[in-house]
Structure formats: C-alpha cells, structure tokens
Design a protein around this motif. Structure first.
Motif, mmCIF file in Angstrom:
data_model
loop_
_atom_site.group_PDB
_atom_site.id
_atom_site.type_symbol
_atom_site.label_atom_id
_atom_site.label_comp_id
_atom_site.label_asym_id
_atom_site.label_seq_id
_atom_site.Cartn_x
_atom_site.Cartn_y
_atom_site.Cartn_z
ATOM 1 N N LEU A 124 -17.634 7.255 38.712
ATOM 2 C CA LEU A 124 -16.052 6.796 39.205
ATOM 3 C C LEU A 124 -15.830 7.758 39.549
ATOM 4 C CD1 LEU A 124 -16.220 4.810 35.333
ATOM 5 C CD2 LEU A 124 -16.063 4.202 37.872
ATOM 6 N N GLY A 125 -15.702 8.641 40.503
ATOM 7 C CA GLY A 125 -15.239 9.465 41.173
ATOM 8 C C GLY A 125 -15.194 10.459 40.474
ATOM 9 N N LEU A 126 -15.589 10.620 39.771
ATOM 10 C CA LEU A 126 -15.581 11.860 38.577
ATOM 11 C C LEU A 126 -16.931 13.028 38.936
ATOM 12 C CD1 LEU A 126 -15.473 10.773 35.144
ATOM 13 C CD2 LEU A 126 -13.804 11.639 36.736
ATOM 14 N N PRO A 127 -16.798 14.726 39.124
ATOM 15 C CA PRO A 127 -17.973 15.169 39.001
ATOM 16 C C PRO A 127 -18.854 15.431 39.180
ATOM 17 C CG PRO A 127 -15.329 16.514 38.466
ATOM 18 C CD PRO A 127 -15.279 14.991 37.829
ATOM 19 N N ARG A 128 -19.675 14.453 38.032
ATOM 20 C CA ARG A 128 -20.647 14.012 37.857
ATOM 21 C C ARG A 128 -21.287 12.860 38.667
ATOM 22 N NH1 ARG A 128 -22.818 10.225 33.622
ATOM 23 N NH2 ARG A 128 -24.913 10.777 33.295
ATOM 24 N N THR A 129 -22.947 13.546 39.526
ATOM 25 C CA THR A 129 -23.322 12.902 40.283
ATOM 26 C C THR A 129 -24.838 12.070 39.882
ATOM 27 O OG1 THR A 129 -24.748 15.248 41.082
ATOM 28 C CG2 THR A 129 -22.281 14.425 42.490
ATOM 29 N N VAL A 130 -24.753 11.133 40.472
ATOM 30 C CA VAL A 130 -26.176 10.277 39.311
ATOM 31 C C VAL A 130 -26.785 9.916 41.098
ATOM 32 C CG1 VAL A 130 -25.059 9.469 37.397
ATOM 33 C CG2 VAL A 130 -24.967 8.290 39.719
ATOM 34 N N GLN A 131 -28.115 9.072 40.561
ATOM 35 C CA GLN A 131 -28.961 8.829 42.000
ATOM 36 C C GLN A 131 -28.017 7.493 42.332
ATOM 37 O OE1 GLN A 131 -30.571 10.108 43.914
ATOM 38 N NE2 GLN A 131 -31.081 8.957 45.486
ATOM 39 N N LEU B 287 -18.615 6.035 52.363
ATOM 40 C CA LEU B 287 -17.614 5.028 52.861
ATOM 41 C C LEU B 287 -17.317 4.845 50.876
ATOM 42 C CD1 LEU B 287 -17.525 3.311 56.056
ATOM 43 C CD2 LEU B 287 -16.085 4.929 55.139
ATOM 44 N N LEU B 288 -18.406 3.874 50.741
ATOM 45 C CA LEU B 288 -18.443 2.978 49.591
ATOM 46 C C LEU B 288 -19.843 3.850 48.785
ATOM 47 C CD1 LEU B 288 -18.488 -0.169 50.905
ATOM 48 C CD2 LEU B 288 -16.650 0.647 49.733
ATOM 49 N N THR B 289 -19.879 3.987 47.354
ATOM 50 C CA THR B 289 -20.827 4.258 46.474
ATOM 51 C C THR B 289 -21.910 2.441 44.995
ATOM 52 O OG1 THR B 289 -19.825 4.953 45.096
ATOM 53 C CG2 THR B 289 -20.687 6.347 47.186
ATOM 54 N N ASP B 290 -22.465 2.613 44.909
ATOM 55 C CA ASP B 290 -23.090 1.900 44.043
ATOM 56 C C ASP B 290 -22.697 2.395 42.990
ATOM 57 O OD1 ASP B 290 -24.491 3.535 44.057
ATOM 58 O OD2 ASP B 290 -26.537 2.284 43.403
ATOM 59 N N HIS B 291 -21.832 3.459 42.258
ATOM 60 C CA HIS B 291 -20.873 4.098 41.070
ATOM 61 C C HIS B 291 -19.711 4.180 40.933
ATOM 62 C CE1 HIS B 291 -25.660 4.326 40.430
ATOM 63 N NE2 HIS B 291 -25.499 5.001 38.983
ATOM 64 N N SER B 292 -19.304 3.323 42.295
ATOM 65 C CA SER B 292 -17.538 3.628 41.962
ATOM 66 C C SER B 292 -17.088 2.636 41.198
ATOM 67 C CB SER B 292 -17.259 3.533 43.648
ATOM 68 O OG SER B 292 -17.029 2.006 44.079
ATOM 69 N N ALA B 293 -15.553 3.039 41.403
ATOM 70 C CA ALA B 293 -14.499 1.975 40.715
ATOM 71 C C ALA B 293 -14.866 0.510 40.643
ATOM 72 C CB ALA B 293 -13.226 2.164 40.078
ATOM 73 N N ASP B 294 -15.168 0.521 42.095
ATOM 74 C CA ASP B 294 -15.068 -0.976 42.555
ATOM 75 C C ASP B 294 -16.769 -1.797 42.202
ATOM 76 O OD1 ASP B 294 -12.987 -1.291 43.819
ATOM 77 O OD2 ASP B 294 -13.452 -0.749 45.325
ATOM 78 N N PHE B 295 -17.689 -1.232 42.473
ATOM 79 C CA PHE B 295 -19.433 -1.459 42.455
ATOM 80 C C PHE B 295 -20.373 -1.091 40.932
ATOM 81 C CE2 PHE B 295 -17.813 -1.271 46.789
ATOM 82 C CZ PHE B 295 -17.476 -2.507 46.645
ATOM 83 N N SER C 187 -21.739 -1.033 37.570
ATOM 84 C CA SER C 187 -22.875 -2.040 37.579
ATOM 85 C C SER C 187 -22.869 -3.485 38.366
ATOM 86 C CB SER C 187 -22.465 -2.300 35.814
ATOM 87 O OG SER C 187 -22.188 -1.162 34.834
ATOM 88 N N ARG C 188 -22.510 -3.135 39.563
ATOM 89 C CA ARG C 188 -22.079 -4.010 39.983
ATOM 90 C C ARG C 188 -22.921 -4.506 41.781
ATOM 91 N NH1 ARG C 188 -16.694 -5.857 41.885
ATOM 92 N NH2 ARG C 188 -17.718 -7.313 42.865
ATOM 93 N N ALA C 189 -24.294 -4.499 41.175
ATOM 94 C CA ALA C 189 -25.136 -3.690 42.316
ATOM 95 C C ALA C 189 -24.763 -5.279 43.536
ATOM 96 C CB ALA C 189 -26.542 -3.758 41.895
#
Length: 184
Positions: free
Chosen positions: A126-133, A150-158, A160-162
């Motif tokens: 979610l754009g926070l400093p915490r990183t996940v795989q 450009l995009l990540t699957d853990h951003s505010a847009d995606f 839990s929406r793989a």
C-alpha cells in the motif's frame, strides 16, 4: 446487457468502428479502474473536506474572516489531495507511458522504452515502507536507464485483486508492444 461505459479506459471498446465526437485516440487513458483502497481513501478525504467546509461556513458566520479563509484553503487542499490520489497510477497513450504519483508525474515516450514486463520482487505494501514479496510491472528504458516500478500487486489499486493486476499488466504490455518503436 453490456455496459460499455464501465470499460477500464472509459471508451466504448465494443464500438470502435463508430466515430464519436468526444473520443480522442491521442488522449491519456488508464488501462484499469482505480482500486477499492484508493477510492476509499479519496472518499474519506472528501468526507473530511465536507466537515471542513461546514466549519468554514460556521467560522465565516461568526465573523472571523481570516479564520474562514484559512479553513477554506485547508479544505480545498484536502479536496485537491483526494483528486490527486484518484488520478495517481499508470496512464497510456499512443505517444507513450505516464506514471502519475501524488507529487510527481513522469512521461516516457514509447521510443524510449526497451521492454515492459512482470517480475517477482519485494514490493511496497500500500505504498508504505513495509515490503512483501509480490509481482511488479517494470519498464526498462533504452540504454539501460533505470525507470520506476509502474504497478505492483500490493498497491492501492490491486491489493487482494490478483486478476485485476494481471489484466492491467497485460494491457500495459500490449500497449508497449503495439506502440514502441523498434530500433533500426
């Protein structure tokens, strides 16, 4: 019944052969819908700004015009922040690729793009400093230029929406394949 106005980029994709006066093929389009986390954050900011505008009216009726102007400016700043949050993301056009952040916007012509691809890497949650795989859509510039993710699957847009992330990444990759210039 298909609802063409609900397409990701807002253009009537099912009726591309029809010429509509408001459809401009050169305009910037977001190839996906804003995610629920982004929309919820913007909605909360707009709710806060409504209370701030109400407070502005109360302050103005109390006769403190300087305070009312400060409160109005603060509420307009919150409204602008909500709109900027909704605008953030990746936008494409036949001319290039645009990465819109909260504070910055970077446009890249397709001729400067070497490749766009999905990779597995640590991504910010979610754009926070915490990183996940997770998965990220990256762009490689010509000449080895380092460009932002450009995009990540853990951003505010995606988050839990793989499936939505995969569709958006595939669409951006398709735009890149169609419009980037092949060096001679």
């Amino acid at each position: 019944m298909p609802l063409p106005f609900l397409t990701a980029d807002g253009v009537f994709d099912a009726h591309e052969d029809e010429a509509l006066p408001h459809v401009d093929p050169e305009r910037w389009r977001r190839p996906y819908r804003p995610g629920p986390w982004r929309v919820a954050g913007a909605a909360l900011l707009l709710l806060l700004s409504a209370f701030m505008l109400l407070a502005t009216v109360i302050i103005a009726f109390a006769g403190t015009w300087a305070g009312a102007l400060v409160a109005a400016a603060a509420s307009l700043a919150v409204i602008g922040s909500a709109l900027r949050i909704l605008r953030a993301g990746v936008w494409v056009s036949p001319g290039g690729l645009r990465h819109v952040g909260f504070f910055t916007t970077r446009s890249i012509a397709w001729s400067e793009v070497e490749a766009v691809r999905k990779v597995q890497q640590p991504v910010r949650w979610l754009g926070l400093p915490r990183t996940v795989q997770g998965q990220a859509l990256t762009v490689a510039g010509r000449g080895g230029a380092e460009l932002p993710v450009l995009l990540t699957d853990h951003s505010a847009d995606f988050l839990s929406r793989a499936e939505a992330f995969d569709r958006a990444a595939d669409l951006v990759e398709a735009w890149a394949e169609e419009y980037r210039a092949v060096p001679a």
